[in-house]
Design a protein around this motif. Structure first.
Motif, short mmCIF file in Angstrom:
data_model
loop_
_atom_site.label_atom_id
_atom_site.label_comp_id
_atom_site.label_asym_id
_atom_site.label_seq_id
_atom_site.Cartn_x
_atom_site.Cartn_y
_atom_site.Cartn_z
N GLY A 1 -15.81 -13.73 -21.03
CA GLY A 1 -16.92 -12.78 -21.03
C GLY A 1 -17.72 -12.80 -22.32
N MET A 2 -17.13 -13.28 -23.40
CA MET A 2 -17.86 -13.34 -24.67
C MET A 2 -18.89 -14.47 -24.69
SD MET A 2 -14.89 -12.48 -27.49
CE MET A 2 -16.05 -12.56 -28.86
N GLU A 3 -18.66 -15.52 -23.90
CA GLU A 3 -19.55 -16.67 -23.76
C GLU A 3 -19.61 -17.55 -25.01
OE1 GLU A 3 -23.36 -15.32 -22.41
OE2 GLU A 3 -22.58 -14.71 -20.44
N GLU A 4 -19.71 -16.94 -26.17
CA GLU A 4 -19.71 -17.69 -27.43
C GLU A 4 -18.68 -17.07 -28.37
OE1 GLU A 4 -23.55 -17.85 -29.17
OE2 GLU A 4 -24.49 -18.88 -27.46
N ILE A 5 -17.81 -17.91 -28.92
CA ILE A 5 -16.79 -17.44 -29.86
C ILE A 5 -16.89 -18.28 -31.13
CG2 ILE A 5 -14.34 -17.04 -30.25
CD1 ILE A 5 -13.94 -16.94 -27.23
N ASP A 6 -17.20 -17.63 -32.22
CA ASP A 6 -17.30 -18.35 -33.49
C ASP A 6 -15.94 -18.67 -34.08
OD1 ASP A 6 -20.33 -18.23 -34.01
OD2 ASP A 6 -19.84 -16.14 -33.61
N HIS A 7 -14.98 -17.75 -33.87
CA HIS A 7 -13.64 -17.93 -34.45
C HIS A 7 -12.60 -17.59 -33.38
CE1 HIS A 7 -15.54 -18.27 -38.38
NE2 HIS A 7 -16.22 -17.17 -38.10
N HIS B 1 -14.50 -9.45 -42.32
CA HIS B 1 -14.64 -10.45 -43.38
C HIS B 1 -15.12 -11.82 -42.90
CE1 HIS B 1 -12.79 -7.89 -46.45
NE2 HIS B 1 -11.91 -7.52 -45.53
N MET B 2 -15.28 -12.04 -41.61
CA MET B 2 -15.77 -13.32 -41.11
C MET B 2 -17.06 -13.10 -40.32
SD MET B 2 -12.30 -15.34 -39.91
CE MET B 2 -12.86 -17.01 -40.25
N THR C 1 -2.81 -7.60 -44.42
CA THR C 1 -2.74 -8.30 -45.71
C THR C 1 -2.83 -9.80 -45.52
OG1 THR C 1 -1.37 -6.53 -46.63
CG2 THR C 1 -1.33 -8.66 -47.77
N TYR C 2 -2.05 -10.31 -44.58
CA TYR C 2 -2.04 -11.76 -44.34
C TYR C 2 -3.39 -12.25 -43.86
CZ TYR C 2 -1.26 -16.24 -42.10
OH TYR C 2 -1.38 -17.55 -41.71
N THR C 3 -4.02 -11.54 -42.93
CA THR C 3 -5.29 -11.99 -42.36
C THR C 3 -6.37 -12.07 -43.43
OG1 THR C 3 -4.72 -10.99 -40.23
CG2 THR C 3 -7.03 -11.55 -40.59
N LYS C 4 -6.43 -11.08 -44.29
CA LYS C 4 -7.44 -11.10 -45.35
C LYS C 4 -7.25 -12.31 -46.26
CE LYS C 4 -9.59 -8.18 -48.87
NZ LYS C 4 -9.59 -6.84 -49.52
N ASN C 5 -6.00 -12.61 -46.62
CA ASN C 5 -5.73 -13.74 -47.49
C ASN C 5 -5.86 -15.07 -46.76
OD1 ASN C 5 -5.29 -12.08 -49.72
ND2 ASN C 5 -3.12 -11.83 -49.24
N LEU C 6 -5.59 -15.08 -45.45
CA LEU C 6 -5.80 -16.29 -44.66
C LEU C 6 -7.29 -16.65 -44.63
CD1 LEU C 6 -4.92 -18.52 -42.65
CD2 LEU C 6 -5.17 -16.81 -40.81
N ILE C 7 -8.13 -15.66 -44.48
CA ILE C 7 -9.58 -15.90 -44.48
C ILE C 7 -10.00 -16.54 -45.81
CG2 ILE C 7 -11.84 -14.78 -44.47
CD1 ILE C 7 -10.57 -12.66 -42.58
N ASN C 8 -9.43 -16.05 -46.90
CA ASN C 8 -9.73 -16.65 -48.21
C ASN C 8 -9.31 -18.11 -48.25
OD1 ASN C 8 -10.71 -14.20 -49.15
ND2 ASN C 8 -8.76 -13.57 -50.04
N ARG C 9 -8.13 -18.41 -47.69
CA ARG C 9 -7.64 -19.79 -47.68
C ARG C 9 -8.52 -20.68 -46.81
NH1 ARG C 9 -6.81 -24.10 -49.92
NH2 ARG C 9 -5.52 -25.62 -48.80
N ILE C 10 -8.98 -20.16 -45.68
CA ILE C 10 -9.86 -20.93 -44.81
C ILE C 10 -11.16 -21.26 -45.54
CG2 ILE C 10 -11.29 -20.79 -42.73
CD1 ILE C 10 -8.95 -19.17 -41.47
N GLU C 11 -11.68 -20.31 -46.28
CA GLU C 11 -12.89 -20.56 -47.06
C GLU C 11 -12.65 -21.64 -48.11
OE1 GLU C 11 -15.95 -19.43 -46.48
OE2 GLU C 11 -15.07 -18.53 -44.68
N GLU C 12 -11.46 -21.64 -48.71
CA GLU C 12 -11.11 -22.69 -49.67
C GLU C 12 -11.06 -24.06 -49.00
OE1 GLU C 12 -8.29 -19.90 -52.60
OE2 GLU C 12 -7.39 -21.42 -51.29
N ILE C 13 -10.48 -24.10 -47.82
CA ILE C 13 -10.39 -25.38 -47.09
C ILE C 13 -11.78 -25.90 -46.77
CG2 ILE C 13 -9.66 -26.45 -44.91
CD1 ILE C 13 -7.25 -24.55 -44.95
N LYS C 14 -12.67 -25.00 -46.35
CA LYS C 14 -14.05 -25.40 -46.08
C LYS C 14 -14.72 -25.97 -47.32
CE LYS C 14 -14.94 -22.07 -42.34
NZ LYS C 14 -15.74 -20.88 -41.93
#
Length: 307
Positions: free
Chosen positions: A41-47, A67-68, A288-301
Motif C-alpha cells: 500500500g505504500m507503493e514507494e519505500i525509501d528504506h 532521523h532518515m 538506542t540501537y536504531t539511532k546508532n545504526l543510522i549513524n553507521r549507515i551514513e558512514e558506510i554511504k
C-alpha cells in the motif's frame, strides 16, 4: 441418510471454499500497519528493513522516521530465512513497489536451517505464487510431505481468518509501518547471564547461501541499494566460539556487500536493560540501537563515495 450425506457434502464444500479464500485471497485482506499488504500500500519505500523478529524487536520505526529522510517500513516474520526474504522481496516487486534501499537481516540461526516456516503469518501474507515457491523449497530441501502440506495450506491461519477483525484491531494498536511500537521492558544481568545459548550448528545451509546470493543479484537488477545488518546479540552469546565461527561463514557470503556489523554500531551489548533475552532488544535498546545504526549507515554511504 440423504440428509446426512447432503450435510456432509455441504460441509466439505464450505471447508473447500474457506481454504480457497484463505490461500488465494487472504493476502489481499486490508492491513495498514503490518506485513505485506501494508508495504504494498505504500507503493514507494525509501528504506525497507526486512528480516526476522530481531528486526521487529530491534529496529525502531519512529526513530527511523525521525532521523532518515523518506518513507521507512519494517517487514519482519519470526525466524525469517533468506529463502523467504527473497520471495518477500519478489512479491513486493511483482506488485510494483519501488524500493530504494533494502536492509536485510543477517541472522546466523535462521540461515543455518533448511527451509522451514517459523511464522504462519508469512503464509497468510504471501500471494499464491509465493506460497507455492516457499512450499516447493520445503519439499525439495526439507523433505516436506503430506503433514507439512496439511499444516501449510489447510491448517495454518484458520483462526486468523475467522477472527480477522479482532486480529486486525490488535495489529493496528501494536504496529506502525511494520514496526513494533510496544514498550517492551529490558531484563536483568541475573536472568540473562544464566540463560543457555542455542548452541552450535553444522554450518550455514547451502540453500540459504544461494538465497543470499540471489538477494544480492535481485537488488542489482532492480537498482536497489542493499545493506546487510547484524542486530547485536547479548554478549554471552556473541562471544561464544561457535557463534563467531558461524557468523564468519555467513559474512563471507556477503563479503562484497555493504554491511553494518554489530560491533561497528555503537551499542552496549552487555547492558541487560537493552535486552529482553539473548537475541531481542527491549524498547529502550531498539531506540538506542536504531539511532546508532543510522549513524553507521551514513558512514558506510560516505565510505562508498570516497571509493
Amino acid at each position: 441418510m440423504k440428509r446426512y450425506i447432503r450435510a456432509v457434502v455441504a460441509g466439505m464444500l464450505v471447508a473447500l471454499l474457506f481454504c480457497m479464500v484463505k490461500n488465494f485471497i487472504g493476502h489481499k485482506f486490508p492491513n495498514s500497519s503490518y506485513g505485506m499488504q501494508a508495504a504494498i500500500g505504500m507503493e514507494e519505500i525509501d528504506h525497507l528493513f526486512i528480516g526476522s523478529s530481531l528486526f521487529r524487536q530491534g529496529i525502531d520505526i519512529l526513530t527511523l522516521e525521525e532521523h532518515m529522510e523518506g518513507k521507512s517500513y519494517i517487514m519482519s516474520y519470526n525466524g525469517n530465512q533468506p529463502v523467504q526474504i527473497l520471495e518477500e522481496m519478489r512479491m513486493l516487486l511483482r506488485n510494483d513497489v519501488k524500493i530504494e534501499n533494502a536492509y536485510v537481516d543477517l541472522y546466523v540461526y535462521s540461515a543455518a536451517l533448511r527451509p522451514a516456516i517459523s511464522d504462519t503469518k508469512l503464509i497468510w501474507d504471501l500471494d499464491f505464487s509465493g506460497k507455492v515457491t516457499i512450499y516447493k523449497d520445503m519439499v525439495t530441501y526439507s523433505e516436506a510431505g503430506f503433514p507439512e502440506f496439511f499444516d501449510f495450506f489447510i491448517k495454518s491461519n484458520n483462526e486468523y481468518m475467522v477472527m480477522y477483525p479482532v486480529f486486525y484491531s490488535i495489529l493496528q494498536s501494536e504496529f506502525y509501518k511494520g514496526g513494533n511500537i510496544r514498550e517492551t521492558i529490558g531484563s536483568t544481568s541475573e536472568i540473562l547471564d544464566n540463560l543457555g545459548t542455542p548452541g552450535d550448528r553444522a554450518g550455514i545451509d547451502p540453500v540459504q547461501k544461494k538465497a543470499l546470493r540471489e538477494i544480492v543479484k535481485l537488488c542489482k537488477e532492480e537498482n536497489i541499494n542493499l545493506y546487510f545488518v547484524e542486530v547485536p546479540k547479548y554478549y554471552t552469546l556473541a562471544e561464544t566460539d561457535y557463534y563467531i565461527r558461524l557468523r564468519s561463514e555467513l559474512e563471507s557470503i556477503v563479503s562484497d556487500c555493504k554491511y553494518a556489523k554489530a560491533e561497528e554500531v555503537v551499542f552496549d551489548n552487555e547492558n541487560p536493560a537493552y535486552y529482553q533475552d539473548l537475541f531481542h532488544l527491549s524498547a529502550e535498546g531498539r531506540r538506542t540501537y536504531t539511532k546508532n545504526l543510522i549513524n553507521r549507515i551514513e558512514e558506510i554511504k560516505a565510505e562508498e563515495v570516497v571509493k
